[in-house]
Design a protein around this motif. Structure first.
Motif, short mmCIF file in Angstrom:
data_model
loop_
_atom_site.label_atom_id
_atom_site.label_comp_id
_atom_site.label_asym_id
_atom_site.label_seq_id
_atom_site.Cartn_x
_atom_site.Cartn_y
_atom_site.Cartn_z
N ARG A 6 0.72 -1.21 0.01
CA ARG A 6 0.14 -0.09 0.22
C ARG A 6 0.92 1.23 0.00
NH1 ARG A 6 -2.98 0.08 5.15
NH2 ARG A 6 -1.45 -1.54 5.89
N ALA A 7 0.26 2.20 -0.44
CA ALA A 7 0.61 3.74 -0.32
C ALA A 7 0.89 4.08 0.93
CB ALA A 7 0.12 4.72 -1.11
N HIS A 8 1.85 4.78 1.47
CA HIS A 8 1.87 5.40 2.81
C HIS A 8 0.52 5.89 3.40
CE1 HIS A 8 2.27 9.44 1.49
NE2 HIS A 8 1.97 9.82 2.53
N ASP A 9 -0.62 6.39 2.72
CA ASP A 9 -1.64 7.18 3.28
C ASP A 9 -2.60 6.17 2.76
OD1 ASP A 9 -1.41 7.60 0.52
OD2 ASP A 9 -2.12 9.65 0.50
N ALA A 10 -2.74 5.01 2.52
CA ALA A 10 -3.78 4.28 2.07
C ALA A 10 -4.30 3.23 3.18
CB ALA A 10 -3.45 3.25 1.07
N LEU A 11 -5.56 3.15 3.61
CA LEU A 11 -6.31 2.29 4.17
C LEU A 11 -6.53 0.84 3.71
CD1 LEU A 11 -9.49 4.02 5.42
CD2 LEU A 11 -7.58 3.61 6.84
N ARG A 12 -6.30 -0.14 4.57
CA ARG A 12 -6.47 -1.65 3.97
C ARG A 12 -7.58 -1.38 3.47
NH1 ARG A 12 -4.92 -4.66 9.50
NH2 ARG A 12 -6.18 -2.78 10.36
N SER A 163 -5.32 3.70 13.21
CA SER A 163 -3.85 3.51 13.86
C SER A 163 -2.81 4.20 12.61
CB SER A 163 -3.39 2.12 13.92
OG SER A 163 -3.21 1.41 12.66
N CYS A 164 -2.00 4.68 13.10
CA CYS A 164 -0.91 5.43 12.25
C CYS A 164 0.39 5.13 13.18
CB CYS A 164 -0.89 6.96 12.31
SG CYS A 164 -2.31 7.52 11.54
N GLY A 170 8.85 5.15 7.16
CA GLY A 170 8.27 6.48 7.29
C GLY A 170 7.00 6.34 8.04
N ALA A 171 6.30 7.69 7.98
CA ALA A 171 4.88 7.58 8.59
C ALA A 171 3.93 6.85 7.72
CB ALA A 171 4.39 9.07 8.87
N VAL A 172 3.03 6.19 8.26
CA VAL A 172 2.23 5.39 7.42
C VAL A 172 0.67 5.16 8.24
CG1 VAL A 172 3.84 3.63 6.21
CG2 VAL A 172 3.04 2.94 8.57
N LEU A 173 -0.36 4.87 7.73
CA LEU A 173 -1.62 4.79 7.90
C LEU A 173 -2.16 3.39 8.24
CD1 LEU A 173 -4.39 6.34 8.45
CD2 LEU A 173 -4.78 6.25 5.88
N THR A 216 2.35 14.89 11.31
CA THR A 216 2.44 14.15 10.20
C THR A 216 1.30 12.80 10.51
OG1 THR A 216 4.51 14.50 9.36
CG2 THR A 216 3.70 12.54 8.42
N LEU A 217 1.67 12.27 11.58
CA LEU A 217 0.63 11.20 11.79
C LEU A 217 -0.85 11.49 12.17
CD1 LEU A 217 2.74 9.14 14.71
CD2 LEU A 217 2.60 8.66 12.20
N MET A 218 -0.97 12.97 12.53
CA MET A 218 -2.25 13.52 12.78
C MET A 218 -3.09 13.55 11.13
SD MET A 218 -5.01 14.59 14.27
CE MET A 218 -4.70 15.04 15.99
N ARG A 219 -2.35 14.24 10.34
CA ARG A 219 -2.67 14.35 9.14
C ARG A 219 -3.14 13.13 8.46
NH1 ARG A 219 1.42 18.41 8.81
NH2 ARG A 219 2.93 16.91 8.06
N LEU A 220 -2.41 12.14 8.55
CA LEU A 220 -2.85 10.53 8.26
C LEU A 220 -3.93 10.18 8.74
CD1 LEU A 220 0.92 8.86 7.85
CD2 LEU A 220 -0.41 9.51 5.85
#
Length: 242
Positions: A6-12, A163-164, A170-173, A216-220
């Motif tokens: 997945r992309a870093h900002d993608a949900l399952r 969760s993040c 890096g930072a992931v969602l 960054t985590l908050m934005r995700l």
């Protein structure tokens, strides 16, 4: 590349099936990737003793995992004679999250218990329980309105959780187990669509994280919960039409 690709900002992939528990006033089976949680809301026309005569309702929750929800069998807590600290902490989080968006005064002296049972665990079980638990609660309240017990649905809004984390990528969602078990920082965000924060749990597993990393985590988390709110709304609309 994340283990799941997945992309870093993608949900399952998220799937919610309303009405899965046929005897419950409201229910939803939620699947987030490999995590599956059955949420069932049960209505009682009474409140705990500390609320009797006050004209206010109550929403609470219970949480549990099937013995083989994880890679190795976990002993049933009932067999141990007591709940573990993790179970108590999670079910209190779920209950707080649902009460935060419920108008307990408008509910009146009615109690609703949302049972969240983990069928398969692959990370993010508490977040899935909160997100699916809101759908179950919403359906139970709709049933009370249609029965004439309540005049309106006593909800102030929606709530969802995701969760993040900070990983080697890096930072992931929306971490799955492979990421969660090795994350440098693990966090859970319980949010509302209007920008409200119900609760944030964030822990540095290795080294302290910075304000910038937290932002960054908050934005995700905002990105992820926006999609979860959309899914919740679509599921409720479809269920009410049916």
């Amino acid at each position: 590349m994340r283990p799941s690709g997945r992309a870093h900002d993608a949900l399952r992939p998220v799937f919610i099936q309303p009405g899965f528990a046929r005897h419950a006033e409201g229910s939803a089976l939620i699947r987030m990737g490999g995590t599956e949680v059955l949420c069932a809301a049960s209505v009682e026309m009474r409140v705990p003793s500390f609320l009797r005569g006050k004209g206010r309702g109550w929403v609470t929750a219970e949480y549990g995992m099937l013995p083989r929800a994880t890679h190795n069998r976990g002993a049933r807590e009932a067999a141990k004679g007591k709940q573990g600290g993790r179970t108590q902490e999670i079910q209190r989080l779920i209950a707080r999250s649902l009460r935060a968006v419920t108008d307990l005064n408008a509910l009146g002296e009615i109690s609703i218990t949302v049972d969240c049972d983990v069928l398969n665990a692959d990370g993010g079980t508490r977040c899935a329980a909160i997100t699916g638990g809101w759908v179950a609660l919403r359906l139970a309240l709709e049933k009370l309105v249609r029965a004439g017990t309540l005049a309106v649905v006593p909800l102030k809004g929606q709530v969802a959780a995701v969760s993040c984390g900070l990983t080697q990528d890096g930072a992931v969602l929306d971490l799955d187990y492979a990421e969660d078990s090795t994350a440098c920082t693990d966090s859970n965000f319980v949010l509302t669509p209007d920008g409200g924060i119900v609760e944030i749990q964030a822990t540095a597993e290795q080294a302290p994280f910075t304000d910038s990393q937290f932002n960054t985590l908050m934005r995700l988390a905002r990105t992820g919960t926006a999609e979860l709110f959309r899914i919740q709304t679509a599921i409720i609309e479809e269920a009410l039409k049916a």
